[in-house]
Design a protein around this motif. Sequence first.
Motif, mmCIF file in Angstrom:
data_model
loop_
_atom_site.group_PDB
_atom_site.id
_atom_site.type_symbol
_atom_site.label_atom_id
_atom_site.label_comp_id
_atom_site.label_asym_id
_atom_site.label_seq_id
_atom_site.Cartn_x
_atom_site.Cartn_y
_atom_site.Cartn_z
ATOM 1 N N TYR A 7 -8.280 0.336 6.965
ATOM 2 C CA TYR A 7 -7.458 -0.244 5.841
ATOM 3 C C TYR A 7 -6.077 0.409 5.797
ATOM 4 O O TYR A 7 -6.128 1.535 5.673
ATOM 5 C CB TYR A 7 -8.151 -0.229 4.487
ATOM 6 C CG TYR A 7 -9.318 -0.731 4.238
ATOM 7 C CD1 TYR A 7 -9.633 -2.358 4.538
ATOM 8 C CD2 TYR A 7 -10.509 -0.217 3.802
ATOM 9 C CE1 TYR A 7 -10.742 -2.797 4.431
ATOM 10 C CE2 TYR A 7 -11.803 -1.102 3.631
ATOM 11 C CZ TYR A 7 -11.901 -2.301 3.956
ATOM 12 O OH TYR A 7 -13.187 -2.821 3.778
ATOM 13 N N ASP A 10 -4.647 1.014 1.640
ATOM 14 C CA ASP A 10 -5.982 1.506 0.725
ATOM 15 C C ASP A 10 -5.579 2.183 -0.586
ATOM 16 O O ASP A 10 -4.762 2.986 -0.418
ATOM 17 C CB ASP A 10 -6.810 2.199 1.573
ATOM 18 C CG ASP A 10 -8.240 2.553 0.608
ATOM 19 O OD1 ASP A 10 -8.924 1.656 0.392
ATOM 20 O OD2 ASP A 10 -8.258 3.762 0.453
ATOM 21 N N ASN A 13 -9.227 5.034 -2.042
ATOM 22 C CA ASN A 13 -9.814 6.299 -1.363
ATOM 23 C C ASN A 13 -8.949 7.192 -1.363
ATOM 24 O O ASN A 13 -8.734 7.893 -0.206
ATOM 25 C CB ASN A 13 -10.476 5.858 -0.224
ATOM 26 C CG ASN A 13 -11.566 4.936 -0.059
ATOM 27 O OD1 ASN A 13 -12.593 5.280 -0.687
ATOM 28 N ND2 ASN A 13 -11.434 3.674 0.257
ATOM 29 N N CYS A 17 -0.724 4.842 -1.506
ATOM 30 C CA CYS A 17 -1.287 3.808 -0.519
ATOM 31 C C CYS A 17 -1.476 4.540 0.448
ATOM 32 O O CYS A 17 -0.610 5.349 0.822
ATOM 33 C CB CYS A 17 0.057 2.968 -0.526
ATOM 34 S SG CYS A 17 -0.451 1.575 0.547
#
Length: 176
Positions: A7, A10, A13, A17
């Motif tokens: 990704y 993302d 997580n 960004c």
Amino acid sequence: MNYGQIYFTDTANGVGCRTAVFVSGCTHHCRGCFNEMTWDFNYGVPYTKETEDTIIESLKPSHIKGLTLLGGEPMEPDNQRALLPLIRRVKIEVPHADIWIYSGYLFEELTDPGNQRCHTECTDEILSCTDILVDGEFVLEKKDISLFFRGSSNQRIIDVQKTLKEGSIVLSPYNN
């Protein structure tokens, strides 16, 4: 090494960004794992030099905060060996990018040279380049959707650099 998904924007997580790389292969097999298909080391597509180059380029824009490695299990021995060159490149070519690693192994296991299940010739260098380690297996009975950046309450968000400096676990402020 194979990977299941990357990704490039993302926000789930890690802080900000990020580029998140979900590697393949995991021997933990946590009950209730959200990404069970990545347990298989052959799942996904081969990780290549071109993949690594794409990841490095994705980290260069100033709005990208960093790289997150998860899976699967990035700290499986073969995955460590494949990821160390990427981590080295990030530190040299994209110094603004921080590195987060999600591992089912505990910090104490990773730093134990006698633990042949997860400690390799690469582990110490990987940890020396890691900013945040989210450690511990996912435990379904301790699942808590109100937690930031982790799935179960047994998992810790560790400030690796402070931990290495102080010689004892220092939790990140992101532990809530």
